[in-house]
Design an enzyme around this catalytic site. Structure first.
Site, PDB file in Angstrom:
ATOM      1  N   LYS A 127     -17.636   9.213 -33.088  1.00 47.55           N
ATOM      2  CA  LYS A 127     -17.688   8.876 -34.506  1.00 47.55           C
ATOM      3  C   LYS A 127     -16.702   9.731 -35.303  1.00 47.55           C
ATOM      4  O   LYS A 127     -15.932   9.219 -36.120  1.00 47.55           O
ATOM      5  CB  LYS A 127     -19.111   9.073 -35.045  1.00 47.55           C
ATOM      6  N   ARG A 149     -24.466  13.611 -39.659  1.00 49.89           N
ATOM      7  CA  ARG A 149     -24.724  12.657 -38.566  1.00 49.89           C
ATOM      8  C   ARG A 149     -24.260  13.216 -37.242  1.00 49.89           C
ATOM      9  O   ARG A 149     -23.198  13.821 -37.156  1.00 49.89           O
ATOM     10  CB  ARG A 149     -23.950  11.351 -38.784  1.00 49.89           C
ATOM     11  N   GLY A 204     -28.903   5.726 -31.765  1.00 52.15           N
ATOM     12  CA  GLY A 204     -30.247   6.077 -32.223  1.00 52.15           C
ATOM     13  C   GLY A 204     -30.917   7.205 -31.455  1.00 52.15           C
ATOM     14  O   GLY A 204     -32.092   7.493 -31.662  1.00 52.15           O
ATOM     15  N   MET A 235     -29.945  10.483 -31.302  1.00 53.56           N
ATOM     16  CA  MET A 235     -29.919  11.808 -31.921  1.00 53.56           C
ATOM     17  C   MET A 235     -30.129  11.669 -33.425  1.00 53.56           C
ATOM     18  O   MET A 235     -30.324  10.584 -33.938  1.00 53.56           O
ATOM     19  CB  MET A 235     -28.608  12.496 -31.587  1.00 53.56           C
ATOM     20  N   ARG A 251     -15.556   1.006 -34.394  1.00 52.16           N
ATOM     21  CA  ARG A 251     -15.611   1.211 -32.938  1.00 52.16           C
ATOM     22  C   ARG A 251     -15.412  -0.140 -32.262  1.00 52.16           C
ATOM     23  O   ARG A 251     -15.588  -1.194 -32.895  1.00 52.16           O
ATOM     24  CB  ARG A 251     -16.949   1.818 -32.521  1.00 52.16           C
ATOM     25  N   HIS A 301     -31.259 -15.152   5.370  1.00 48.49           N
ATOM     26  CA  HIS A 301     -30.767 -16.522   5.459  1.00 48.49           C
ATOM     27  C   HIS A 301     -30.814 -17.198   4.087  1.00 48.49           C
ATOM     28  O   HIS A 301     -29.838 -17.813   3.643  1.00 48.49           O
ATOM     29  CB  HIS A 301     -31.624 -17.286   6.474  1.00 48.49           C
ATOM     30  N   ARG A 334     -15.311 -20.473  12.929  1.00 52.74           N
ATOM     31  CA  ARG A 334     -15.979 -19.566  13.868  1.00 52.74           C
ATOM     32  C   ARG A 334     -16.735 -20.370  14.911  1.00 52.74           C
ATOM     33  O   ARG A 334     -17.484 -21.298  14.576  1.00 52.74           O
ATOM     34  CB  ARG A 334     -16.960 -18.653  13.129  1.00 52.74           C
ATOM     35  N   SER A 366     -11.693 -10.360  11.378  1.00 50.02           N
ATOM     36  CA  SER A 366     -12.442 -10.625  10.154  1.00 50.02           C
ATOM     37  C   SER A 366     -13.710  -9.781  10.225  1.00 50.02           C
ATOM     38  O   SER A 366     -14.484  -9.889  11.176  1.00 50.02           O
ATOM     39  CB  SER A 366     -12.795 -12.109  10.054  1.00 50.02           C
ATOM     40  N   THR A 377     -19.353  -7.998   7.921  1.00 48.83           N
ATOM     41  CA  THR A 377     -20.025  -6.769   7.469  1.00 48.83           C
ATOM     42  C   THR A 377     -21.538  -6.919   7.344  1.00 48.83           C
ATOM     43  O   THR A 377     -22.226  -5.921   7.159  1.00 48.83           O
ATOM     44  CB  THR A 377     -19.426  -6.296   6.127  1.00 48.83           C
ATOM     45  N   ASP A 390     -23.438  -8.105   9.916  1.00 50.71           N
ATOM     46  CA  ASP A 390     -23.846  -7.527  11.193  1.00 50.71           C
ATOM     47  C   ASP A 390     -23.336  -6.099  11.360  1.00 50.71           C
ATOM     48  O   ASP A 390     -24.030  -5.250  11.906  1.00 50.71           O
ATOM     49  CB  ASP A 390     -23.335  -8.402  12.356  1.00 50.71           C
ATOM     50  N   CYS A 400     -15.591 -11.371   5.909  1.00 51.48           N
ATOM     51  CA  CYS A 400     -16.331 -12.592   5.586  1.00 51.48           C
ATOM     52  C   CYS A 400     -17.821 -12.342   5.450  1.00 51.48           C
ATOM     53  O   CYS A 400     -18.594 -13.268   5.260  1.00 51.48           O
ATOM     54  CB  CYS A 400     -16.049 -13.689   6.606  1.00 51.48           C
ATOM     55  N   TYR A 423      -7.058 -10.417   2.922  1.00 48.89           N
ATOM     56  CA  TYR A 423      -7.866 -11.270   2.042  1.00 48.89           C
ATOM     57  C   TYR A 423      -9.330 -10.841   2.106  1.00 48.89           C
ATOM     58  O   TYR A 423      -9.735 -10.094   3.010  1.00 48.89           O
ATOM     59  CB  TYR A 423      -7.737 -12.748   2.460  1.00 48.89           C
TER      60      TYR A 423
HETATM   61  C1  PEP Z   1     -21.435 -11.155   9.292  1.00 50.74           C
HETATM   62  O1  PEP Z   1     -22.121 -10.717  10.204  1.00 50.74           O
HETATM   63  O2  PEP Z   1     -21.017 -10.453   8.359  1.00 50.74           O
HETATM   64  C2  PEP Z   1     -21.097 -12.589   9.244  1.00 50.74           C
HETATM   65  C3  PEP Z   1     -20.278 -13.059   8.339  1.00 50.74           C
HETATM   66  O3  PEP Z   1     -21.709 -13.389  10.132  1.00 50.74           O
HETATM   67  P1  PEP Z   1     -23.212 -13.937   9.980  1.00 50.74           P
HETATM   68  O4  PEP Z   1     -23.714 -13.545   8.616  1.00 50.74           O
HETATM   69  O5  PEP Z   1     -23.135 -15.395  10.185  1.00 50.74           O
HETATM   70  O6  PEP Z   1     -23.915 -13.196  11.071  1.00 50.74           O
HETATM   71 MG    MG Z   2     -22.400 -11.913  11.997  1.00 47.00          MG
END
Ligand code: PEP
Ligand code: MG
Length: 907
Positions: A33, A103, A112, A114, A347, A470, A634, A787, A790, A792, A855, A875
């Site tokens: 302020k 102030r 609000g 202080m 502000r 899932h 896949r 790929s 992540t 698993d 992925c 990517y």
């Molecule tokens: C993963 O394991 O990140 C993946 C993309 O495969 P899925 O979720 O089908 O096991």
């Molecule tokens: Mg997997």
């Protein structure tokens, strides 16, 4: 210490800047302020004169056991003398009194949290003379009693009720309902009552000496930095506790001095829509808090043009200057005192997601900010908000107040959904398709054979599972709002009802699911539904984002229509097509089951021959939709039991038939049961799946590769540019690739020869087992792309089941600070991320041209995307609905990490 400068006049900001350097440091020393008031003063904006006692003084005061540091008070007195000179008034002089506000103002706004004291400098003598001078004793004594009250509660710590009760009693005695009915005499009497309250509570009189008022108010504001409210707020907002607050002493100006006075609050652009048009409210003959409190109906700011044309013109000039100066929409407070305009605050204003995008694009087009800045101004969460239907915020507030929040779970797939609940996929689909109902599918958890119900539903609620369950993955993929793991919801599939906190909701009744926040509401909440193609500004912003990013954004899509959507959302490829999803379609599942049940390779091949045309058509559709872009397909990944009927249900049927003595079809069912039992594994996630299944039973993937290449060849002949990339899942050792990959490449080349066409293709693998990441240098000898799976990889690196952890302990782990965030939503950079970094480095040592992507669900998470940028991914791939968010996040990552970037510290 005594020669430290603790106090700066608003007109000394150049000196501060010279001393502390960049503007961020000025804000740290003067508070947000104070810095804003000083900066406006420098720009020639009419700001009531005043000064700021620094945050450093506050810290010194608190460190020295609540003692002003040496020299500070003397500097404050000297600054007051300067302020007197600038205003031509005198602090405490009954004939021409200077009144000030005191102030708080920390570096970061803590609304609000202080303390503030207004009208300092009033006492019995100044009140009497001001009443005469203004000819408005009612205004004067109202102001005086406010000072006594605020001073009593804020500075002296007397509970509010000590003032509120006598006022209420007074009004009741007089038969008044509203404060506006109070006369000058009434307020004068109340002022005396309040003074008596202070005497009674504290044993001393309300200080008549203005300097005593000033000193105590300064101390109170310093002390409020450590007040409970402020400490709690800082903890919640992540603001450091050692910053301290500045104290701003500012000449009071009054908007309630007659009909040529007024006060208001305004935004330089519409904060809801972003439209470039002044937006705000004002009140004639009123004080600032009257506008906010809504006691009187406010006027639209544009009406000021006719009511006070000169002041309004000046106001427009000033606010446009301020916007140009700060390169952003400003939220300003102003007061007009007898025709003279004063600016009291400026502000950057808060805005909706829509306004954020519109303003960023407009400002870049106007040349006010760069395209880079425009891209940084909008958060990925705001883009998310714009793309999913949302509940009306007012309705949400009302529902919260009325206790209509039914349950809370993991916010798995954003957006708002309203519908009637059904507890199984078939019923959900039937009610949606045949009875045209809006349906919410409610299940303890979902399985691949529930997908038809999930697709037909407007929203999904599960009581189990987490962000990569899932239900969550499929919901995100298809943009269906979804809340998972709402464990307080008890679902009774027998009686077709669910209950939470004692409230029962029966099948067919309405609920509202907010996948953005994880809240579930009873009944129907109103929503708003946006479309990307209609959002011209967002499209422009995303185009700029693409020009600035290095990472590409691809999409996870299993069907041609998802690929089309992904492409229309700006995806530059398909990063994951989970082929097994295609096996669950009603026409195919029996063939898949026949294939699994057959004992011989010949029997399997026969079934697979029937599947081949289906798969070929699926792939052709994908290549067609992604003409010119890579498509990663896949090969089959899940364990085979997922394609089979439920073992328990089948067992029940068999037992029932045996008990009833029914023999027709019993033998088949018994055989089926035995086969399913044969497929049973204790730990299916670590069992016969992915590449292991392909080696154990190669016929399936051989069929899939044939289907891929036949489709690619056929599409090539039609003039489509195909770029197929075949992905082998769950590799743990290069030996697996050595076994399977050459066989598959043989099929690929054979098909191309048969069809007489050639096109580029790649074979690669998922990196989703820690061993694969660690031996990436070896794996890259065969794999032409990686790929990161992540989902698993996180599961196996932590050893946490991706299907159960969120329901069981993860939420507690995050609450207890054992984990900073849910690692299935935001990549664990230290562990999983380290494996990824290692895999990229080792992989590219072996194969410099190695294409690397991600992925798993993290591919759509902005923090994880930034990490993927840093490790050198080519990517990220995410669900089609997250593509726009990822495009913005990819550009922001590039901008933050550009050498010499000014955005680097934002992280
Ligand atoms: C993963 O394991 O990140 C993946 C993309 O495969 P899925 O979720 O089908 O096991
Ligand atoms: Mg997997």
């Amino acid at each position: 210490m005594a020669d430290t400068k603790w106090v700066y006049l608003f007109n000394e900001v150049d000196e501060v800047e010279k001393k502390v350097g960049k503007w961020d440091n000025v804000r740290a020393l003067l508070g947000g302020k104070g810095a804003g008031l000083a900066d406006m003063t420098r720009a020639g904006v009419p700001v009531p004169p005043g000064f700021t006692v620094t945050t450093a003084a506050c810290n010194a005061y608190l460190a020295e056991g609540n003692k002003f540091p040496a020299g500070m008070w003397e500097q404050e007195l000297a600054a007051m003398k300067e302020t007197e000179k600038l205003t031509g008034k005198k602090f405490g002089d009954p004939n021409n009194p200077l009144l000030v506000s005191c102030r708080s103002g920390a570096k970061f706004s803590m609304p609000g949290m202080m303390d503030t004291v207004l009208n300092i400098g009033m006492n019995d003598a100044t009140a009497e003379s001001l009443a005469k001078m203004t000819g408005d004793p009612r205004f004067v004594f109202d102001s005086y009693r406010r000072l006594v009250e605020m001073f009593g509660s804020v500075v002296l710590g007397i509970p509010d009720e000590a003032f509120e009760h006598p006022l209420a009693e007074y009004k009741a005695k007089k038969g008044y309902k509203l404060d506006t009915e109070m006369t000058a005499e009434d307020w004068k009497a109340i002022t005396e009552t309040f003074k008596a309250v202070i005497k009674r509570e504290k044993g001393f009189d309300f200080p008549q000496d203005p300097y005593e008022q000033l000193r105590l108010a300064t101390e109170a504001v310093f002390g409020s930095w450590n007040g409970k409210r402020a400490v709690d707020y800082r903890n919640a907002a992540g603001i450091a506790h050692d910053l301290g607050t500045a104290v701003n002493i500012c000449t009071m100006v009054f908007g309630n001095m007659g009909n040529n006075s007024g006060t208001g609050v305004a935004f330089t652009r519409d904060p809801a829509t972003g439209e470039k048009k002044m937006y705000g409210d004002y009140l004639i003959n009123a004080q600032g808090e009257d506008v906010v409190a809504g006691i009187r109906n406010t006027e639209k700011i544009e009406n000021l043009a006719s009511e006070m044309p000169a002041a309004y013109k000046e106001f427009l000039d000033i606010t446009s200057k301020l916007e140009n100066h700060y390169h952003d929409m400003q939220d300003v407070e102003f007061t007009i005192e007898r025709g003279k305009l004063w600016m009291l605050q400026t502000r950057s204003g808060k805005r909706t997601a829509k306004a954020a995008v519109t303003m960023a694009v407009d400002m870049a087009n106007e040349g006010l900010i760069s395209k880079e800045e425009a891209v940084m101004r909008v958060t990925p969460e705001q883009v998310d908000t714009l793309l999913h239907p949302q509940f009306d915020p007012k309705a949400v507030d009302a529902a919260k107040k009325e206790g209509r929040i039914y349950a809370k779970g993991v916010n798995a797939s954003p957006g708002a959904a309203v519908g009637q609940i059904y507890f199984d996929a078939d019923k959900a689909e039937e009610m949606a398709k045949e009875h045209k109902q809006a349906v919410i599918m409610v299940r303890p958890f979902t399985k691949p054979d529930d997908v038809h119900g999930m697709l037909a539903a407007k929203g999904i609620l599960t009581s189990e599972g987490g962000a990569t369950s899932h239900a969550a993955v499929v919901a995100r993929q298809f943009g269906v709002p979804c809340v998972v793991g709402a464990s307080m919801v008890k679902i009774d599939l027998e009686t077709r009802q669910m209950s939470a906190n004692g409230v029962v909701v029966k099948e067919g009744e309405w609920i509202s699911v907010d996948g953005t926040t994880g809240n579930v509401f009873l009944g129907q909440m109103p929503t708003t539904a946006p479309k990307l193609e209609e959002q011209v500004d967002l499209l422009t912003l995303l185009k700029w984002a693409d020009e600035l990013s290095r990472l590409q954004v691809w999409a996870n899509a299993d069907y041609p229509k998802d690929a089309q959507r992904a492409r229309s959302y700006g995806a530059k490829g398909i990063g994951l097509c989970r082929t097994e999803h295609m096996f669950f379609e009603p026409a195919r599942l029996p063939i898949v089951q026949d294939m699994i049940l057959s004992d011989t390779s010949a029997g399997r091949t026969e079934a697979l021959d029937k599947l081949l045309p289906f798969q070929r058509a699926d792939f052709a559709g994908l290549f067609n939709a992604m003409d010119g872009y890579p498509v990663i397909i896949r090969l089959i990944d899940p364990p085979l039991h997922e394609f089979m009927p439920d073992e328990e249900k089948l067992l029940e049927e068999v037992i029932e038939m045996r008990v009833k003595g029914e023999t027709k079809g019993l033998a088949e069912k018994e055989k089926l049961l035995a086969s399913i039992r044969g497929l049973h594994e204790s730990n299916p996630m670590l069992g016969l799946r992915g590449v292991r299944l392909s080696i154990y039973m190669p016929e399936i993937v051989e069929m899939q590769v044939r289907a891929i290449f036949e489709a690619a060849a056929d599409e090539t002949k039609k003039g489509i540019v195909v770029k197929p990339e075949v992905m082998i899942p769950l590799t743990g050792t290069v030996k697996e690739l050595e076994w399977i990959q050459p066989r598959l490449i043989r099929i690929a080349t054979q098909v191309m020869e048969e069809k007489g066409v050639q096109f580029d293709y790649k074979f690669g693998t998922m990196i989703e087992i820690p061993r694969a990441a660690i031996t990436a240098g070896e794996i890259a000898k065969l794999a032409e792309f990686f790929s990161f799976g992540t989902n698993d990889l996180t599961q196996m690196t932590f050893g946490y089941s991706r299907d159960d952890a969120e329901r069981n302990f993860l939420v507690k782990y995050v609450a207890e600070g054992i984990l900073p965030k849910n690692p299935f939503q935001t990549l664990d950079q230290e562990g999983v991320g380290r494996l990824m970094r290692m895999a990229v480095e080792e992989g590219r040592k072996t194969r410099p041209s190695l294409e690397v992507g991600i992925c798993g669900e993290h591919g759509g998470d902005p923090d994880s995307i930034e990490f993927c940028h840093l490790v050198g991914n080519n990517y990220v791939s995410c669900s089609p609905f997250r593509v726009p968010i990822a495009r913005l996040a990819a550009a922001q990552a590039a901008l933050k990490h550009k050498p010499g970037s000014s955005y680097a510290e934002d992280k």
